[in-house]
Design an enzyme around this catalytic site. Structure first.
Site: not given
Ligand code: AGP
Length: 649
Positions: A154-155, A549, A533, A128, A644, A530, A82, A57, A526
């Site tokens: 929030n909590g 392989h 996701e 949320w 996030k 990207k 968030r 939240c 990486e």
């Molecule tokens: C990457 O684009 C993602 N958002 C995810 O893999 C992220 O890097 C991972 O959850 C780790 O988060 P952090 O760096 O906040 O620990």
């Protein structure tokens, strides 16, 4: 103290198990069985019991002289990242408290708010759902039964059931939330103690769990109360007004002066001033600090998406890292951190997702530059499948948010074992930063898009600085090399059309491969994360030599395979692997450094130091992902099912 402590101490959202999440989100309230909600509540309780800090939240509150509605709504918009499913505000004026709330986005809330109601004091909330389904009834703000106290929270209150039974056995609750219990308790104890401040502090002492609270008292509309424990909240200071917010971003529209709040503190805000108290009611003195960012740092500006803005910011981030960590060409860094790394016989990098991929590059740097053996571990694996640990290890936690529960679980464990730790994070007040022995900051500025871009390059760059410092004298003039990196990044982001074209021409199938050898393999991992996701194209990052392989069986006519070539030693090998997949029908793209390039390579990048190539080769892959998602019209900054910061294990 600076930028990052502002956006958060935490950038959290609570995420239930995927299954429960889908059940809760995907169903209108009426269709959700009570037992699902109970199960969700129990699940959260168990998480808390296991020590997982749960935050979710967003909160904003204002007391001042301007009409408060837009201040609250604009603040809530800044907290959208968030994740939330409902939103609401409460404002108070001579006619009493007015609450506007509903399920859905802030844009919808704006249509619900009565423009004719004027007020200079209010609280707002993005929710949320945890306790009770996402609907109007469960949205915050909530009120006590007489309507005197209105609160946002929030909590998670773990002992809400016990509190209901002990103090409120006959109370008629309107919502299913734990928050309403707090509002009811405040009113209950105000009647008993006849003092609002005493009553709120008493309620705080009864609550088990996490809370950031904003409280309006209809009986005294010239005061705003707040309280905090484990959930993030900051105070914002201004001329003739004061504020609270879950992070600085919610308040930057009004102020860049902030005060931190510690756990179990109670705050009284008026237009003229703010007083912080501990639980016993003793005033606490704390100095304000100035935010080093302004509203434009968290605005998209002319950008359509935060992700694109953050990709473009990377050259500046690299330059800022040089500014922060270099003086007269020499690396400046806390000697205790350097000693901690130097005295380790082995480094254990612990991280998740993109941060783990940055850790792989870090391994290369620590081993090549400083000669220290380094292991990289998936944090969620390490706790339950712990490897043999060397005699004098140092644990390095890499985390943009500093809140990732999987990584924190490892930190808790290794602290119990007595091992030293360093956190590399973008958020200084974050849990991993507070709990580790040392912290190195990324100085990347707020990263809002769920898909991490500038945090990755900052993580690689900061590890390079640390490795170079630990190595002591070397031929590597790192500040100069990083300056070159920043320029090369700029030359890539200046030609975005190229990546848009590649996404359009090549990413036409439901799957894709990134391949590379050596450090390019880490970038391939990486790049694949990207792309998958945000574009939902099933993508694998593969060690180029490993394809034959088994996985090469998946290559068929038109399968996109993107190869990264930045290391001379493996240039020809990777090119052979490209030929192998091409012969089987793949549509291949090569991203190479200019000195290693061939005429037919589609993406050619100017050279940088061989140890720093991931900083530049990753940028085209970020842009390709961005355009692939854009062409599919997906929610780029908030991809489905993702948060996030992942604050549950
Ligand atoms: C990457 O684009 C993602 N958002 C995810 O893999 C992220 O890097 C991972 O959850 C780790 O988060 P952090 O760096 O906040 O620990």
């Amino acid at each position: 103290m600076k930028v990052n402590r502002l956006f958060g101490g935490c950038l959290p959202a609570v995420y239930l198990s995927r299954g429960l999440q889908t059940k809760l989100r995907g169903n209108p309230y009426d269709k959700i069985e009570e037992k699902v909600i109970k199960k969700a509540t129990l699940f959260l309780y168990l998480l808390k019991k296991e020590g997982v800090v749960i935050n979710m939240c967003g909160i904003v509150g204002y007391i001042g002289t301007q009409d408060v509605k837009d201040i609250l709504l604009n603040g809530l918009e800044k907290l959208e990242y968030r994740g939330y499913d409902s939103a609401g505000i409460a404002v108070v004026n001579e006619n009493g408290v007015h609450i506007f709330k509903d399920k859905g986005r802030i844009a919808h809330l704006r249509t619900v708010v009565d423009e004719t109601v004027l007020s200079t004091v209010g609280i707002g909330h993005t929710r949320w759902a945890t306790h009770g389904a996402p609907n109007q009834r469960n949205s915050h703000p909530h009120q006590s039964s007489t309507g005197r106290f209105t609160i946002v929270h929030n909590g998670v209150i773990e002992n809400e059931l016990e509190l209901r039974q002990e103090f409120l056995p006959n109370y008629k609750f309107i919502s299913d939330t734990d928050t309403e219990v707090i509002a009811a308790l405040i009113e209950h104890f105000v009647l008993e103690k006849e003092d609002v401040e005493l009553a709120i502090r008493h309620v705080m002492s009864l609550l088990h769990g996490s809370y950031a609270l904003g409280v309006i008292d209809a009986g005294n509309p010239d005061v705003l109360y707040a309280a905090k424990n484990k959930s993030p909240m900051l105070i914002g200071l201004g001329e003739g007004f004061n504020m609270i917010g879950s992070d600085a971003m919610a308040m930057l529209q009004c102020t860049n002066q902030f005060v931190e709040i510690e756990d179990e503190e109670f705050i009284k805000l008026t237009r003229e001033g703010v007083t912080i108290y501990n639980l016993l009611g003793v005033p606490v003195k704390r100095s304000p600090f100035t935010a080093e960012l302004d509203a434009s740092d968290i605005e998209k500006g002319t950008y359509p998406h935060y992700m694109l803005k953050e990709i473009d910011e990377q050259p500046y981030v690299i330059r800022r890292i040089v500014e922060q960590y270099f003086e007269d060409g020499q690396i400046k860094m806390d000697q205790k951190i350097v000693d901690a790394v130097q005295s380790a016989d082995r480094l254990y990098i612990i991280a998740a997702g993109t941060s783990m991929h940055a850790g792989f590059v870090g391994k290369q740097l620590f081993e090549q530059l400083a000669g220290i053996p380094t292991e990289v571990h998936i944090s969620s694996e390490f706790v339950y499948n712990t490897p043999v640990i060397s005699k004098n290890p140092l644990f390095i936690f890499i985390s943009q948010s500093g809140e990732t529960a999987d990584s924190r679980a490892v930190l808790v464990k290794i602290k119990q074992l007595g091992y030293p730790s360093l956190t590399i994070t973008n958020v200084p007040g974050s849990t991993l930063s507070r709990e580790a022995d040392h912290t190195l900051l990324l100085h990347a500025g707020p990263e809002i898009a769920v898909a991490s871009t500038k945090a990755y390059t900052a993580q690689v760059a900061v590890q390079a600085v640390l490795a170079a410092k630990v190595a002591g004298k070397s031929d590597l003039d790192l500040s100069r090399e990083l300056a070159i990196v920043a320029n090369v990044m700029e030359s890539i982001t200046d030609h975005k059309e190229q990546y848009e074209e590649i996404a359009k021409e090549y990413l036409t199938q439901r799957n894709c491969f990134y391949i590379g050898r050596h450090v390019d393999y880490y970038v391939a991992l990486e790049a694949a994360l990207k792309l998958k996701e945000i574009s939902y194209i099933q993508t694998e990052g593969f060690a180029a030599g490993e394809l034959k392989h088994g996985t090469i069986a998946l290559i068929e006519k038109g399968t996109p395979v993107i190869a990264i070539i930045s290391q001379e030693a493996v240039n020809l090998n990777t090119r052979s692997n490209v030929k192998e997949v091409k012969a089987r029908g793949a549509n291949t793209v090569i991203i190479s450094l200019r000195s290693l390039s061939s005429e037919t390579d589609q993406i050619v990048i100017d050279d940088v130091h061989p140890l720093l190539t991931p900083l530049v080769t990753v940028v085209p892959t970020q842009l390709i992902s961005y355009y692939a998602a854009l062409q599919r019209d997906f929610d780029i900054d908030k991809p489905r099912n993702l948060a996030k910061s992942v604050t549950v294990e």
